[in-house]
Design a protein around this motif. Structure first.
Motif, mmCIF file in Angstrom:
data_model
loop_
_atom_site.group_PDB
_atom_site.id
_atom_site.type_symbol
_atom_site.label_atom_id
_atom_site.label_comp_id
_atom_site.label_asym_id
_atom_site.label_seq_id
_atom_site.Cartn_x
_atom_site.Cartn_y
_atom_site.Cartn_z
ATOM 1 N N MET A 1 0.746 -1.185 -0.191
ATOM 2 C CA MET A 1 -0.082 0.062 0.161
ATOM 3 C C MET A 1 0.849 1.192 -0.131
ATOM 4 O O MET A 1 0.749 2.108 -0.754
ATOM 5 N N ARG A 2 1.756 1.144 0.967
ATOM 6 C CA ARG A 2 2.701 2.366 0.937
ATOM 7 C C ARG A 2 3.532 2.584 -0.413
ATOM 8 O O ARG A 2 3.678 3.910 -0.887
ATOM 9 N N SER A 3 4.121 1.811 -1.069
ATOM 10 C CA SER A 3 4.687 1.874 -2.495
ATOM 11 C C SER A 3 3.620 2.587 -3.409
ATOM 12 O O SER A 3 3.911 3.470 -4.202
ATOM 13 N N TYR A 4 2.510 2.086 -3.431
ATOM 14 C CA TYR A 4 1.511 2.505 -4.394
ATOM 15 C C TYR A 4 1.221 4.091 -4.175
ATOM 16 O O TYR A 4 1.157 4.894 -4.955
ATOM 17 N N GLU A 5 0.855 4.376 -2.740
ATOM 18 C CA GLU A 5 0.854 5.922 -2.405
ATOM 19 C C GLU A 5 2.060 6.734 -2.811
ATOM 20 O O GLU A 5 1.773 7.716 -3.288
ATOM 21 N N LEU A 6 3.333 6.185 -2.708
ATOM 22 C CA LEU A 6 4.230 6.844 -3.053
ATOM 23 C C LEU A 6 4.539 7.112 -4.539
ATOM 24 O O LEU A 6 4.784 8.446 -5.097
ATOM 25 N N SER A 7 4.448 5.932 -5.327
ATOM 26 C CA SER A 7 4.152 5.963 -6.830
ATOM 27 C C SER A 7 2.988 7.192 -7.322
ATOM 28 O O SER A 7 3.318 7.846 -8.104
ATOM 29 N N LEU A 8 1.816 6.967 -6.545
ATOM 30 C CA LEU A 8 0.789 8.110 -6.937
ATOM 31 C C LEU A 8 1.102 9.432 -6.884
ATOM 32 O O LEU A 8 0.819 10.185 -7.459
ATOM 33 N N ALA A 9 1.976 9.766 -5.937
ATOM 34 C CA ALA A 9 2.438 11.179 -5.617
ATOM 35 C C ALA A 9 3.626 11.667 -6.199
ATOM 36 O O ALA A 9 4.223 12.594 -6.329
ATOM 37 N N ASP A 10 4.530 10.733 -7.044
ATOM 38 C CA ASP A 10 5.764 10.816 -7.648
ATOM 39 C C ASP A 10 5.690 11.616 -8.812
ATOM 40 O O ASP A 10 4.597 11.552 -9.733
ATOM 41 N N PRO A 11 6.284 12.619 -8.854
ATOM 42 C CA PRO A 11 6.255 13.703 -10.159
ATOM 43 C C PRO A 11 6.314 13.115 -11.391
ATOM 44 O O PRO A 11 5.548 13.494 -12.332
ATOM 45 N N ARG A 12 6.969 11.828 -11.396
ATOM 46 C CA ARG A 12 7.172 11.297 -12.874
ATOM 47 C C ARG A 12 5.553 10.643 -13.415
ATOM 48 O O ARG A 12 5.286 10.819 -14.597
ATOM 49 N N VAL A 13 5.111 10.114 -12.118
ATOM 50 C CA VAL A 13 3.667 9.585 -12.222
ATOM 51 C C VAL A 13 2.721 10.616 -12.716
ATOM 52 O O VAL A 13 1.569 10.605 -13.609
ATOM 53 N N THR A 14 2.713 11.791 -11.810
ATOM 54 C CA THR A 14 1.665 12.833 -12.023
ATOM 55 C C THR A 14 1.825 13.497 -13.495
ATOM 56 O O THR A 14 0.784 13.704 -14.080
ATOM 57 N N SER A 15 3.238 13.664 -13.998
ATOM 58 C CA SER A 15 3.421 14.001 -15.363
ATOM 59 C C SER A 15 2.901 13.129 -16.320
ATOM 60 O O SER A 15 2.388 13.451 -17.248
ATOM 61 N N ALA A 16 3.097 11.845 -16.158
ATOM 62 C CA ALA A 16 2.573 10.859 -17.099
ATOM 63 C C ALA A 16 0.957 10.871 -16.943
ATOM 64 O O ALA A 16 0.241 10.756 -18.188
#
Length: 292
Positions: free
Chosen positions: A171-186
């Motif tokens: 769950m933590r890794s998913y939350e971190l990825s969701l907020a990661d600038p690389r993901v938000t940009s994608a």
């Protein structure tokens, strides 16, 4: 008996496989002592050689379909033996469901063009499994025998499940990825692609919730068209690939930080599998999962 993470409901003796949309490779290779390099368990193939296309480092630490089935065979034998001693026969268990889906298949939203065309955002139908009703005597016996069986395999009242630390890191890794600038940009690129296709959406998860929040057998033409455009934009912008790669990095860091706790979870799973093997040796050998 369905797999549980808390109390054992006595209403169901039948030991079904855990819902395997959340299972992947786990195994019995053990880990070193706290502070050592964490060694991933041996990966056992699921039924019919099921393979995942979206892989994550934590996948190896979830209870695999093969190990889950092996543990439940031992639990079945224990419950059957317990009920026979009590003089209360129980009905045969319901056969397990068909091969499990890829546990990460919809982690970042729908990304299957064929499914989008056929079902929109709705998942494939699963066959209904009906359990034979239990009498009052069978219910009481099943309740007692389920608890007794669990204690012999897990050492507690709970049936086998994914380790808490693994679930929390997942769950933590998913939350971190969701907020990661690389993901938000994608995600912004994906949203812009959809907008050019004539649709408005800010999140691939929100767009799915619109159609799946309320269960319905009806799949509209609009849902299929939007799902098809959604998947096409994910492929065009590389959203799923980017998100998966980013989350892999976060999981690797989390695993390194929590290697002692994860190692203990691996050893506990090994202990459960060893107990299951001993039970099955006593009651008639059942071949362990491939790789053991």
């Amino acid at each position: 008996m369905r797999s549980r993470t808390s109390a054992l409901p006595g209403a169901l003796f039948i030991l079904l496989l855990m819902p395997l949309t959340a299972c992947s490779s786990a195994g019995h290779n053990g880990a070193g002592p706290p502070g050592s390099v964490l060694v991933a368990p041996v990966a056992h193939p699921g039924p019919e050689g099921v393979e995942q296309t979206l892989r994550l480092p934590l996948d190896a630490y979830f209870l695999s379909p093969a190990d889950n089935a092996y543990l439940h065979r031992a639990l079945d034998r224990l419950v059957e033996s317990c009920a026979a001693r009590a003089g209360v026969p129980l009905p045969p268990r319901t056969p397990p469901a068909a091969k499990p889906a890829d546990r990460n298949a919809r982690r970042y939203g729908l990304d299957d063009p064929e499914a989008a065309k056929a079902r929109g955002y709705h998942p494939a139908e699963q066959p209904a499994l009906a359990d034979e009703p239990l009498t009052a005597d069978q219910l009481a016996t099943a309740n007692a025998c389920n608890t007794d069986a669990a204690r012999k395999i897990t050492g507690g009242d709970d049936y086998p499940s994914d380790a808490r630390v693994v679930r929390e890191l997942n769950m933590r890794s998913y939350e971190l990825s969701l907020a990661d600038p690389r993901v938000t940009s994608a995600v912004r690129a994906w949203s812009g692609c959809l907008r050019r296709a004539g649709y408005q959406a800010n999140s691939p998860l929100d767009i799915e919730n619109e159609f799946t929040a309320t269960p319905s057998d009806r799949i509209s033409a609009r849902e299929r068209e939007l799902a098809t455009a959604d998947v096409a934009c994910k492929r065009r912008t590389g959203l799923t690939r980017t998100w998966n790669g980013v989350e892999r990095e976060h999981q690797e860091r989390l695993l390194n930080a929590e290697k002692a706790a994860v190692g203990e979870a691996v050893l506990e799973r090994e202990t459960q599998l060893k107990r299951a093997s001993e039970v099955l040796d006593e009651m008639g050998r059942v071949r362990p999962p491939t790789g053991r």
